[in-house]
Design a protein around this motif. Sequence first.
Motif, PDB file in Angstrom:
ATOM      1  N   GLU A  91      -5.674  -1.867  18.316  1.00  0.00           N
ATOM      2  CA  GLU A  91      -6.664  -1.196  16.377  1.00  0.00           C
ATOM      3  C   GLU A  91      -5.355  -1.365  15.598  1.00  0.00           C
ATOM      4  OE1 GLU A  91      -8.376   1.764  14.206  1.00  0.00           O
ATOM      5  OE2 GLU A  91      -9.242  -0.081  15.726  1.00  0.00           O
ATOM      6  N   ALA A  92      -4.508  -1.178  15.862  1.00  0.00           N
ATOM      7  CA  ALA A  92      -3.341  -0.903  15.312  1.00  0.00           C
ATOM      8  C   ALA A  92      -3.523  -2.584  14.178  1.00  0.00           C
ATOM      9  CB  ALA A  92      -2.456  -1.252  14.836  1.00  0.00           C
ATOM     10  N   ALA A  93      -3.813  -3.327  15.058  1.00  0.00           N
ATOM     11  CA  ALA A  93      -3.621  -5.117  14.612  1.00  0.00           C
ATOM     12  C   ALA A  93      -4.676  -4.895  13.654  1.00  0.00           C
ATOM     13  CB  ALA A  93      -3.448  -5.866  15.587  1.00  0.00           C
ATOM     14  N   LEU A  94      -6.005  -4.127  14.392  1.00  0.00           N
ATOM     15  CA  LEU A  94      -7.030  -4.900  13.457  1.00  0.00           C
ATOM     16  C   LEU A  94      -7.230  -4.020  11.744  1.00  0.00           C
ATOM     17  CD1 LEU A  94      -9.703  -4.373  16.226  1.00  0.00           C
ATOM     18  CD2 LEU A  94      -9.607  -6.728  14.976  1.00  0.00           C
ATOM     19  N   PHE A  95      -6.600  -2.915  12.237  1.00  0.00           N
ATOM     20  CA  PHE A  95      -6.258  -2.718  10.790  1.00  0.00           C
ATOM     21  C   PHE A  95      -5.460  -3.216   9.890  1.00  0.00           C
ATOM     22  CE2 PHE A  95      -3.888   1.567   9.070  1.00  0.00           C
ATOM     23  CZ  PHE A  95      -4.736   1.513   7.818  1.00  0.00           C
ATOM     24  N   ALA A  96      -4.635  -4.018  10.400  1.00  0.00           N
ATOM     25  CA  ALA A  96      -3.184  -4.635   9.720  1.00  0.00           C
ATOM     26  C   ALA A  96      -3.500  -5.642   8.685  1.00  0.00           C
ATOM     27  CB  ALA A  96      -2.388  -5.253  10.438  1.00  0.00           C
ATOM     28  N   ALA A  97      -5.216  -6.254   9.785  1.00  0.00           N
ATOM     29  CA  ALA A  97      -5.859  -7.086   9.402  1.00  0.00           C
ATOM     30  C   ALA A  97      -7.003  -7.034   7.877  1.00  0.00           C
ATOM     31  CB  ALA A  97      -6.843  -7.847   9.585  1.00  0.00           C
ATOM     32  N   MET A 153      -7.115  -8.761 -10.084  1.00  0.00           N
ATOM     33  CA  MET A 153      -6.580  -8.601 -10.641  1.00  0.00           C
ATOM     34  C   MET A 153      -5.341  -9.891 -10.927  1.00  0.00           C
ATOM     35  SD  MET A 153      -4.636  -5.785 -10.283  1.00  0.00           S
ATOM     36  CE  MET A 153      -3.650  -5.349 -12.479  1.00  0.00           C
ATOM     37  N   LYS A 154      -6.083 -10.701 -10.576  1.00  0.00           N
ATOM     38  CA  LYS A 154      -5.614 -12.226 -10.634  1.00  0.00           C
ATOM     39  C   LYS A 154      -4.059 -12.606 -11.014  1.00  0.00           C
ATOM     40  CE  LYS A 154      -9.794 -12.850 -13.436  1.00  0.00           C
ATOM     41  NZ  LYS A 154     -11.502 -12.846 -12.848  1.00  0.00           N
ATOM     42  N   PHE A 155      -3.668 -12.263  -8.892  1.00  0.00           N
ATOM     43  CA  PHE A 155      -3.282 -12.667  -8.996  1.00  0.00           C
ATOM     44  C   PHE A 155      -2.811 -13.902  -7.221  1.00  0.00           C
ATOM     45  CE2 PHE A 155      -0.891  -8.248  -8.706  1.00  0.00           C
ATOM     46  CZ  PHE A 155      -0.699  -7.698 -10.266  1.00  0.00           C
ATOM     47  N   LYS A 156      -2.112 -14.246  -7.141  1.00  0.00           N
ATOM     48  CA  LYS A 156      -1.478 -15.983  -6.910  1.00  0.00           C
ATOM     49  C   LYS A 156      -1.272 -15.182  -6.132  1.00  0.00           C
ATOM     50  CE  LYS A 156      -0.373 -20.208  -6.042  1.00  0.00           C
ATOM     51  NZ  LYS A 156       0.213 -21.695  -7.102  1.00  0.00           N
ATOM     52  N   VAL A 157      -1.679 -15.739  -4.464  1.00  0.00           N
ATOM     53  CA  VAL A 157      -0.910 -15.437  -3.004  1.00  0.00           C
ATOM     54  C   VAL A 157      -0.791 -16.916  -2.724  1.00  0.00           C
ATOM     55  CG1 VAL A 157      -1.851 -14.076  -0.981  1.00  0.00           C
ATOM     56  CG2 VAL A 157      -2.713 -13.312  -3.082  1.00  0.00           C
ATOM     57  N   GLU A 158       0.115 -16.944  -1.727  1.00  0.00           N
ATOM     58  CA  GLU A 158       0.745 -17.408  -0.659  1.00  0.00           C
ATOM     59  C   GLU A 158       1.132 -16.944   0.480  1.00  0.00           C
ATOM     60  OE1 GLU A 158       3.614 -21.072  -2.706  1.00  0.00           O
ATOM     61  OE2 GLU A 158       3.600 -18.854  -4.166  1.00  0.00           O
ATOM     62  N   THR A 159       0.386 -17.694   1.620  1.00  0.00           N
ATOM     63  CA  THR A 159       0.927 -17.039   3.005  1.00  0.00           C
ATOM     64  C   THR A 159       1.922 -17.965   3.921  1.00  0.00           C
ATOM     65  OG1 THR A 159      -1.535 -16.072   3.403  1.00  0.00           O
ATOM     66  CG2 THR A 159      -0.206 -16.574   5.185  1.00  0.00           C
ATOM     67  N   THR A 160       3.140 -17.031   4.036  1.00  0.00           N
ATOM     68  CA  THR A 160       3.870 -17.947   4.686  1.00  0.00           C
ATOM     69  C   THR A 160       3.930 -18.017   6.650  1.00  0.00           C
ATOM     70  OG1 THR A 160       5.605 -16.000   4.614  1.00  0.00           O
ATOM     71  CG2 THR A 160       5.328 -17.861   2.667  1.00  0.00           C
ATOM     72  N   ASN A 161       3.247 -16.929   7.131  1.00  0.00           N
ATOM     73  CA  ASN A 161       3.435 -16.665   7.911  1.00  0.00           C
ATOM     74  C   ASN A 161       2.784 -15.777   8.609  1.00  0.00           C
ATOM     75  OD1 ASN A 161       4.649 -17.810  10.750  1.00  0.00           O
ATOM     76  ND2 ASN A 161       5.352 -15.355  10.791  1.00  0.00           N
ATOM     77  N   VAL A 162       2.062 -16.302   9.899  1.00  0.00           N
ATOM     78  CA  VAL A 162       0.525 -15.286  10.334  1.00  0.00           C
ATOM     79  C   VAL A 162       1.087 -14.859  12.137  1.00  0.00           C
ATOM     80  CG1 VAL A 162      -1.485 -14.651  10.843  1.00  0.00           C
ATOM     81  CG2 VAL A 162      -0.523 -15.573   8.525  1.00  0.00           C
ATOM     82  N   SER A 163       1.002 -14.000  12.417  1.00  0.00           N
ATOM     83  CA  SER A 163       0.938 -13.382  13.732  1.00  0.00           C
ATOM     84  C   SER A 163      -0.207 -13.083  14.344  1.00  0.00           C
ATOM     85  CB  SER A 163       2.123 -12.889  14.320  1.00  0.00           C
ATOM     86  OG  SER A 163       2.140 -12.780  16.118  1.00  0.00           O
ATOM     87  N   GLU A 164      -1.540 -13.957  14.520  1.00  0.00           N
ATOM     88  CA  GLU A 164      -2.424 -12.850  15.200  1.00  0.00           C
ATOM     89  C   GLU A 164      -2.538 -12.251  16.436  1.00  0.00           C
ATOM     90  OE1 GLU A 164      -5.928 -15.655  13.174  1.00  0.00           O
ATOM     91  OE2 GLU A 164      -4.671 -17.025  14.199  1.00  0.00           O
ATOM     92  N   ASN A 165      -3.383 -11.526  17.133  1.00  0.00           N
ATOM     93  CA  ASN A 165      -3.360 -11.159  18.300  1.00  0.00           C
ATOM     94  C   ASN A 165      -5.361 -11.641  19.251  1.00  0.00           C
ATOM     95  OD1 ASN A 165      -5.855  -9.497  16.721  1.00  0.00           O
ATOM     96  ND2 ASN A 165      -5.365  -7.786  18.101  1.00  0.00           N
ATOM     97  N   GLY A 166      -5.113 -12.513  18.668  1.00  0.00           N
ATOM     98  CA  GLY A 166      -6.465 -13.281  19.484  1.00  0.00           C
ATOM     99  C   GLY A 166      -8.128 -12.370  19.387  1.00  0.00           C
ATOM    100  N   LEU A 167      -8.285 -11.520  18.839  1.00  0.00           N
ATOM    101  CA  LEU A 167      -9.331  -9.979  18.757  1.00  0.00           C
ATOM    102  C   LEU A 167      -9.593  -9.909  16.539  1.00  0.00           C
ATOM    103  CD1 LEU A 167      -8.141  -7.558  20.714  1.00  0.00           C
ATOM    104  CD2 LEU A 167     -10.181  -9.469  21.771  1.00  0.00           C
ATOM    105  N   GLY A 168      -8.654 -10.971  16.151  1.00  0.00           N
ATOM    106  CA  GLY A 168      -8.835 -11.352  14.705  1.00  0.00           C
ATOM    107  C   GLY A 168      -7.903 -10.173  13.697  1.00  0.00           C
ATOM    108  N   GLY A 169      -7.105  -9.130  14.703  1.00  0.00           N
ATOM    109  CA  GLY A 169      -6.330  -8.398  13.847  1.00  0.00           C
ATOM    110  C   GLY A 169      -4.639  -9.328  13.420  1.00  0.00           C
TER     111      GLY A 169
END
Length: 358
Positions: A122-128, A141-157
């Motif tokens: 549930e904490a991982a889902l909330f983080a998502a 806000m028209k901000f540009k976003v770059e993702t550098t690293n993602v660690s998923e929990n397998g349930l969409g979180g």
Amino acid sequence: MFEQMEELEGHYEEIASSLAAPDVASDAKRYQSLMKESSDLEPLVTTYRKYKEAKQTQLDSLEIIDTDPDEDMKAMAREDLVQAKRDEEELAKELTLLLIPKDPNDEKNVVMEIRAGVGGDEAALFAADLYRMYMKYFDRMKFKVETTNVSENGLGGYKEITLIVTGNGAYSKLKYESGVHRVQRIPVTESGGRIHTSTASVAVMPEADEVEVNIDPKDYRIDVFRSTGNGGQCVNTTDSAVRLTHYPTGIVIMCQEEKSQLKNRAKALRVLRAKLFDLEQEKKHDKEAAERASQIGTGDRSEKIRTYNFPQTRCTDHRIKYTTHNLIEIMNGDLTELVDALTSADQAAKLAKQEEAV
């Protein structure tokens, strides 16, 4: 305050003269620096000139009231006098706020980390959910976003996700988000319909440039490996991911979102630079405990800053004891109400401290 404003106005005029000089116009770096300083001073000087106009209008109106035989002119002067006094009061308040020292990091870009806390899946889902909330806010806000690293929990979180946010005044809008965010709701993983409390932590760090933080290549090691997760075919079949280990601090940064190893290396160094800059900022804050206590959003990252209560559609920021029932709008990225409330509270705290010092 007004002696200070006279000095600032004089300096503003000096900058304007310098910008018109041919030798400055040919020096791109100096020209850019003076333009920024002029832009920073412009709101102050403009407000101060309006303040002086209001004062002069009062003097002119009083003279007409005292000397002009025409009653209609006197009546108009009395109206002008009342309005000028109101303007003077409002502009004096505005000047006081403008003179509060700005956070030098406000215009910087941001490195943001969102991590699942207490509460398992549930904490991982909330983080998502927080990630999606911020992404919608960035879009507004028209901000540009770059993702550098993602660690998923397998349930969409998300166990963890790191972002680089680029935009005008990004840090000024996001700096109050650092801390522990708490959610109260019935998790999708709960079959009994009970309300659970889970947490996720958010870290917001101003991005530093190479001049502010110089990293010795001897102080870190970069390992390369094959990316994992929901990447494209090239991402998952080449050794493009990097793991950067910084020896002096023990900081480890993973970056695997780009197909190019060089791009991942560059992003990892940007994140490291921000983390090292943030460590220095924390040391400085620790030495200036009183200053830290007077500001909103500069507390310990273990501090619980906000609760999102879904059954009551309530969101409460505990630092300023501010509650709103617009939770749905907030989760859809409308953070303006919260950001404005936090900014106002921060300004009020700094103003009170400034007045105490006087």
